[in-house]
Design a protein around this motif. Structure first.
Motif, PDB file in Angstrom:
ATOM      1  N   GLU A   4       0.850  -1.184   0.000  1.00 60.48           N
ATOM      2  CA  GLU A   4       0.000   0.000   0.000  1.00 60.48           C
ATOM      3  C   GLU A   4       0.884   1.232   0.000  1.00 60.48           C
ATOM      4  N   CYS A  10      -2.494  10.562  -4.505  1.00 61.17           N
ATOM      5  CA  CYS A  10      -2.995   9.347  -5.146  1.00 61.17           C
ATOM      6  C   CYS A  10      -2.637   8.165  -4.248  1.00 61.17           C
ATOM      7  N   TRP A  12      -2.901   3.837  -3.579  1.00 64.51           N
ATOM      8  CA  TRP A  12      -3.154   2.565  -4.233  1.00 64.51           C
ATOM      9  C   TRP A  12      -2.984   1.431  -3.238  1.00 64.51           C
ATOM     10  N   HIS A  13      -3.589   0.327  -3.593  1.00 65.91           N
ATOM     11  CA  HIS A  13      -3.520  -0.860  -2.746  1.00 65.91           C
ATOM     12  C   HIS A  13      -3.395  -2.075  -3.661  1.00 65.91           C
ATOM     13  N   ILE A  19      -4.859  -4.459  -8.231  1.00 63.95           N
ATOM     14  CA  ILE A  19      -4.382  -3.147  -7.795  1.00 63.95           C
ATOM     15  C   ILE A  19      -5.578  -2.204  -7.820  1.00 63.95           C
ATOM     16  N   THR A  20      -5.829  -1.555  -6.700  1.00 63.07           N
ATOM     17  CA  THR A  20      -6.903  -0.576  -6.608  1.00 63.07           C
ATOM     18  C   THR A  20      -6.260   0.796  -6.446  1.00 63.07           C
ATOM     19  N   VAL A  21      -6.621   1.724  -7.309  1.00 63.16           N
ATOM     20  CA  VAL A  21      -6.055   3.070  -7.278  1.00 63.16           C
ATOM     21  C   VAL A  21      -7.157   4.056  -6.930  1.00 63.16           C
ATOM     22  N   HIS A  22      -6.897   4.915  -5.963  1.00 60.66           N
ATOM     23  CA  HIS A  22      -7.826   5.967  -5.562  1.00 60.66           C
ATOM     24  C   HIS A  22      -7.224   7.302  -5.986  1.00 60.66           C
TER      25      HIS A  22
END
Length: 141
Positions: A4, A10, A12-13, A19-22
C-alpha cells in the motif's frame, strides 16, 4: 503479497491479485456536460496552455526593426546594418527572411501555438515565398 502506498494525492492498494487506485477528483457540470476537475479546481483534461517561444518572438521583432531601418534609409545595405549591429551580414539576411512569413504563421508564433519543431533554425533556412507553401512546410504538426 500486500502493498500500500502512503497517504497523498494518489493512493493505491495491491492485494496480490488486484491493484486498486484511488485518485481524488471532483465531477462538475460545464454547460450540459460533466467534467473531471483536478485537485486545484482546474479542468484535469484541458490541453496545456500555449507557450510562446521567446527566441522566435525576439527574432521576429528584430527582423521587422531591421527592415524598417533599411526602408527608412538609415542603412543602405544589410552589410552596413550588420556592421552597426555587430553581427554578420549572413545573420541579418537570414533574419530578414522572417519579414516575409505569412501573417497567420506570425500570429501562431506570437500566440505560442507553433508546432514543437518550429525553431529559429528552421525559420532562417530558405523558405518558399508563397504563403500557402510556407504553411504546408512550417505548420504541419
Amino acid at each position: 503479497m500486500t502493498a500500500e502506498r502512503p497517504e497523498g494525492a494518489c493512493r493505491w492498494h495491491f492485494d496480490g491479485e488486484v491493484i486498486t487506485v484511488h485518485i481524488p477528483m471532483t465531477l462538475a457540470r460545464r454547460g450540459s456536460r460533466k467534467v473531471i476537475l483536478a485537485l486545484d479546481g482546474g479542468d484535469a483534461w484541458a490541453p496545456a496552455r500555449p507557450t510562446p517561444d521567446e527566441a522566435l518572438i525576439r527574432a521576429l521583432a528584430r527582423a521587422h526593426r531591421w527592415k524598417r531601418l533599411l526602408e527608412q534609409g538609415q542603412y543602405r545595405s544589410a552589410a552596413e546594418l550588420a556592421e552597426a549591429e555587430n553581427v554578420s551580414r549572413s545573420f541579418v539576411t537570414r533574419l530578414l527572411r522572417l519579414t516575409l512569413l505569412a501573417p497567420d504563421i506570425v500570429e501562431v508564433i506570437l500566440d505560442g501555438r507553433q508546432p514543437k519543431g518550429l525553431q529559429l533554425e528552421v525559420l532562417t533556412r530558405p523558405l518558399p515565398s508563397e504563403w500557402e507553401a510556407q504553411r504546408e512546410r512550417l505548420l504541419v504538426k
